[in-house]
Scaffold this motif. Structure first.
Motif, mmCIF file in Angstrom:
data_model
loop_
_atom_site.group_PDB
_atom_site.id
_atom_site.type_symbol
_atom_site.label_atom_id
_atom_site.label_comp_id
_atom_site.label_asym_id
_atom_site.label_seq_id
_atom_site.Cartn_x
_atom_site.Cartn_y
_atom_site.Cartn_z
ATOM 1 N N SER A 149 -11.739 57.508 4.511
ATOM 2 C CA SER A 149 -12.517 56.020 4.292
ATOM 3 C C SER A 149 -13.847 56.299 3.622
ATOM 4 O O SER A 149 -14.458 55.218 3.512
ATOM 5 N N ALA A 150 -14.094 57.424 3.186
ATOM 6 C CA ALA A 150 -15.338 57.674 2.572
ATOM 7 C C ALA A 150 -14.998 57.454 0.971
ATOM 8 O O ALA A 150 -14.427 58.109 0.429
ATOM 9 N N THR A 151 -15.716 56.308 0.318
ATOM 10 C CA THR A 151 -15.607 55.825 -1.042
ATOM 11 C C THR A 151 -16.535 56.593 -1.825
ATOM 12 O O THR A 151 -17.513 56.897 -1.129
ATOM 13 N N ASP A 152 -16.260 56.521 -2.888
ATOM 14 C CA ASP A 152 -17.025 57.227 -3.883
ATOM 15 C C ASP A 152 -17.682 56.323 -4.909
ATOM 16 O O ASP A 152 -17.006 55.333 -5.316
ATOM 17 N N PRO A 153 -18.909 56.381 -5.159
ATOM 18 C CA PRO A 153 -19.738 55.331 -6.052
ATOM 19 C C PRO A 153 -19.703 55.595 -7.432
ATOM 20 O O PRO A 153 -19.919 54.847 -8.238
ATOM 21 N N VAL A 154 -19.359 56.989 -7.738
ATOM 22 C CA VAL A 154 -19.452 57.580 -9.372
ATOM 23 C C VAL A 154 -18.928 56.332 -10.300
ATOM 24 O O VAL A 154 -19.292 55.703 -10.893
ATOM 25 N N THR A 155 -17.482 56.413 -10.363
ATOM 26 C CA THR A 155 -16.765 55.761 -11.419
ATOM 27 C C THR A 155 -16.992 54.368 -11.562
ATOM 28 O O THR A 155 -17.431 53.839 -12.662
ATOM 29 N N ARG A 213 -8.705 48.722 3.935
ATOM 30 C CA ARG A 213 -9.976 48.389 3.391
ATOM 31 C C ARG A 213 -10.200 46.670 3.292
ATOM 32 O O ARG A 213 -11.306 46.230 3.325
ATOM 33 N N ALA A 214 -9.059 46.242 3.168
ATOM 34 C CA ALA A 214 -8.888 44.743 3.244
ATOM 35 C C ALA A 214 -9.645 44.212 4.693
ATOM 36 O O ALA A 214 -10.564 43.497 4.593
ATOM 37 N N SER A 228 -13.157 48.243 -5.121
ATOM 38 C CA SER A 228 -13.917 49.279 -5.849
ATOM 39 C C SER A 228 -13.768 50.486 -4.845
ATOM 40 O O SER A 228 -14.382 51.333 -4.699
ATOM 41 N N GLY A 229 -12.694 50.475 -3.845
ATOM 42 C CA GLY A 229 -12.864 51.677 -2.774
ATOM 43 C C GLY A 229 -12.076 52.812 -3.288
ATOM 44 O O GLY A 229 -11.098 53.334 -2.716
ATOM 45 N N LEU A 230 -12.312 53.296 -4.423
ATOM 46 C CA LEU A 230 -11.791 54.623 -4.789
ATOM 47 C C LEU A 230 -12.199 55.815 -4.108
ATOM 48 O O LEU A 230 -13.614 55.696 -3.435
ATOM 49 N N ARG A 231 -11.600 56.800 -3.830
ATOM 50 C CA ARG A 231 -12.084 58.154 -3.033
ATOM 51 C C ARG A 231 -12.463 59.065 -4.339
ATOM 52 O O ARG A 231 -11.775 59.376 -5.158
ATOM 53 N N GLY A 232 -13.459 59.749 -3.635
ATOM 54 C CA GLY A 232 -13.997 61.023 -4.415
ATOM 55 C C GLY A 232 -14.144 62.259 -3.943
ATOM 56 O O GLY A 232 -13.421 62.743 -2.841
#
Lengths: 536, 536
Positions: free
Chosen positions: B162-168, B355-356, B387-391
């Motif tokens: 569940s930790a999403t990544d802000p970068v991309t 995430r929904a 926007s919930g991609l993982r990183g």
């Protein structure tokens, strides 16, 4: 070392692992606090103009005190493990930035205008000093004055202990303001002699491990392989970076992060390239630093120039301070056998003699080649002789020798080197101010002109080279020296006419470049020279 | 890893050791070259406005390709060892700068003006998402759809994924220009949910290892201990640094190096302090970043402000790029059993559902509390959901789970996570531009106003809070939510009236601070927002 979240580990002895990781965290915490303390203490001492305890000495003392306290309270041996200092960490993360910065902070112009003298002191001089130290230690061993080591190991010790450290002395030179030529000599010599000392050490180490079937010729070849090979790799990477930045067009405002990222990767690339080629990464990164400062740096945008100067200064300050703290801590924690005392005492005596042979011998040679008005005065030679304190490089090579040599030998060399580093840093570092004043090479007349002084002196040199050609030379030997001298001058010409125009966006006009540099200088109070304002 | 000069080692198998160290050198060399290539490729793609392959995706692909080539040519297994990636290195050197930078680059004002919504999404929402994912994975295991894991391990997986990544996503938001509120929501949520995900993961991990004699109440306490404890440590260190820089008087011109050295030591101090206290260093360093940006930063001299912004941006760019390269490399090199395919497929399905539940559920709650003109529109909710991609964070926790869980389980979670990271980065990262355009949340009207827009929006919010008090509220639940909403508003008041004047040299007048910030903004093209100019 601790890794996040391993604190809640699996079934097998979670308590023990947890404790161990907590201890590691506390250890790093303590190290950070010591770093902060060193910076603050160094700042306070400098602000109060207390020159008897420079920053490096303060760091050493903090390490010594904390190490001593840890030693006393050492009921469990856990404190030792907190400071579990990996060689890897030292060689991969601490040493490269220190060495790169020493090359990168070389001011190209005074360096190049004293090029002949600096090369003489650092190549020939370091060779002389290493051999003299090595032979004296060997003789000392034969005469039962000190722990006896085989000749080749004595020469290894001689090489590693001949690497002098620029940090402490130079910071005092800057604080007090000294003659620009003296500054260039001391700095240039201490930077380049690292490269020479490493190459000598490696050559001796190779001779030692393949002792059969080696002749003198092979030793020379090995040495040249290391020294010239590493230097070429470093210079090559530096030139590549210069061309990249010249043509990539990254000096636009919004690409600074990209520009800086690429810039800081090159030194490491140089280091690893040399290591991958079985050469010396340290020698390579040093020359990359010199070349990148002289060529690549001027291809950067103004903002990036400011940033990378501050960046490398920051990183190397942190690394340096950490190394001095660690050395202090190490000498306090190490279980020393007092049998090494004799070795330490006589080594110090011998390195003092060897450095005298280096400085006064080479000084004589250089003066033979120089015209009357440019001779290196005796006071400068004495200052140079006095400035030979030992630091991170000697320590690193000694750390290395523990791996390279048999049990007792490596340990003896390591203990002696650590002791010599601590003593020279504390004694020489603390008395440099007094010494500079006694020799009258420090004066208010030089104070404010250190920045612009280079300019004046330099232009004088430029013309003096031309004068040289007219002066009829004395003996045959003298002629040879003068020719060497002229070749150094012609390097300056080569640089001005071909290298600078080719590798930078500059037209090679020195005056132009100076304007740019001076312009930056005003805006970079980060640089070492910035400390000058501090005195006023 | 190689260490200088060990290349000429002692008697025992010098050839082998030499080769090994040369290989390590070559490995690091290759890594540096991949880094350089990533930066250059990312730059070229961005310059040509090719948004289907953002920088992170490019790095991942480079890692995948080099890993694939290495896999094919892998006659000797030496290439694998070149990339001998230590967990320690990851947790001590790569992760801290990335996380600190994400806190440090938070623009305090839009963050605080959306504080209520961000906290709802990242605390409540991440909790919901973790539980939903965990339960669905558990059910999937029960129904033989996928590899079966115990419930608590499913919840651990749910937390870490569940930790999403802000970068991309954010870099694309910036390139295209998007609504400031949406930007603040996406960034704020992805930064804070890391802290929540770590705390949940650690709590579950503790529950797992002490499975007997734990009740629900203790779980809550454990969770609060980790989350609140780490947060307090981080905030405490941040405030300490603010006071130090406020009163130490280091913002003089010639002390910049000292100032910067001390500044960069604090985040690490925070990290290690939390680790030493058995708390989460990552959560701690994140909050230190937020506090240091909001308070300490404004106590620095202008030059140092510029330097530290660029410094942390540089360090975190390098670390981030390296992490993405490594993830690509790892997934190409790892011997994957295809039995994990089902696990990966269903996990992706479940995290989309979870995430929904997070976004639309919390969006509904937030909208209940907000007045009509400030409701989060459905398009923004959809964008947030997308926007919930993982990183890096999910990857790090999965790496951790390999140590924490029994053999097969940890490996399954690690493989699934790596695959999810690669797929989400490539797919979501590549399609974010299209998505933003489809949802019509990107527009030229917002383009240039991203900087000043904050100001306008913010002042509107400030007044709207006051409006709120007069509006009679609907149901009792709604009243509660409004009260929470007001407490967020009163935090802004507290900050303005007490915290900012106490911890900074500022008088707490927001307009004043803005002027200063805007002033810097003009001169810091290093910051993320600087990329905007790129489009023109």
């Amino acid at each position: 070392m601790s890794s996040e979240l391993q604190i809640s580990p699996a079934i097998h002895d979670p308590q023990g692992q947890e404790k161990q990781q907590q201890a590691a965290g506390v250890g790093i915490l303590l190290q950070i606090m010591m770093l902060v303390l060193s910076f603050v203490l160094g700042h306070v001492l400098r602000r109060h103009k207390f020159y008897y305890l420079p920053e490096a000495s303060a760091s050493l003392l903090i390490g010594l005190i904390v190490g001593g306290l840890a030693n006393i309270s050492n009921t469990e041996t856990s404190i030792r493990t907190w400071f579990n200092f990996h060689d890897e960490f030292f060689f991969l993360f601490l040493l490269p930035p220190i060495i790169f910065q020493s090359g990168f902070s070389l001011q190209p112009k005074p360096f190049f205008s004293n090029f002949g003298a600096i090369v003489t002191f650092s190549v020939l001089g370091t060779f002389v000093a290493s051999m003299v130290t090595g032979l004296l230690v060997y003789l000392g061993g034969l005469m039962f004055l000190m722990y006896r080591l085989p000749l080749v190991e004595c020469l290894m010790f001689g090489s590693l202990i001949s690497a002098t450290d620029p940090v402490t002395v130079l910071s005092i030179f800057q604080e007090l303001g000294s003659d620009v030529n003296l500054y260039a000599l001391v700095f240039g010599e201490s930077v380049l002699n690292d490269a020479m000392a490493i190459s000598l050490y490696r050559t001796m180490s190779l001779v030692r491990s393949h002792s059969s079937g080696q002749n003198f010729f092979m030793v020379i070849v090995r040495f040249l392989e290391t020294f010239v090979g590493s230097m070429s790799a470093g210079v090559g990477v530096g030139f590549t970076s210069a061309l990249l930045f010249k043509y990539a067009g990254l000096d636009v405002d919004n690409l600074q992060n990209l520009e800086c990222c690429l810039f800081v990767l090159f030194p490491y690339f140089s280091y690893m390239l040399a290591e991958g080629l079985s050469l010396s990464g340290i020698v390579s990164i040093l020359f990359t630093g010199i070349v990148m400062k002289h060529y690549t740096y001027s291809n950067l945008s103004a903002n990036s120039q400011r940033f990378v100067s501050a960046f490398f200064h920051l990183i190397s300050s942190l690394a340096e301070t950490f190394v001095f703290i660690y050395m202090g801590f190490d000498i306090a924690m190490e279980k020393h056998s007092w049998s090494h005392l004799g070795f330490i005492f006589f080594s110090i005596l011998f390195i003092v003699i060897a450095r005298a042979a280096n400085v006064f011998g080479c000084g004589y040679l250089v003066n033979l080649a120089r015209p009357a008005h440019r001779k290196i005065p005796m006071t400068h030679q004495k200052a140079l002789w006095y400035s030979g304190l030992r630091g991170a490089m000697a320590f690193a090579l000694a750390l290395q020798s523990v791996h390279d040599l048999p049990e007792g030998h490596g340990q003896t060399i390591f203990t002696a080197t650590t002791a010599i580093v601590v003593l020279t840093v504390l004694l020489i570092g603390g008395s440099t101010g007094t010494m500079l004043e006694a020799l009258e090479v420090v004066g208010d007349s030089h104070d404010t002109s250190l920045g612009d002084g280079f300019e004046v002196v330099n232009s004088r040199y430029m013309t003096s080279y031309d004068d040289d050609e007219d002066t009829p030379s004395g003996s045959g030997f003298r002629t040879k020296l003068r020719e060497f001298h002229k070749s150094a001058a012609s390097f300056t010409e080569l640089d001005k006419n071909y290298l600078t125009p080719f590798f930078t966006s500059n037209n090679g006009d020195y005056d132009d470049e100076d304007n740019i540099e001076q312009h930056h200088e005003e805006r970079i109070p980060f640089t070492r020279r910035g400390n000058l304002n501090n005195r006023g």
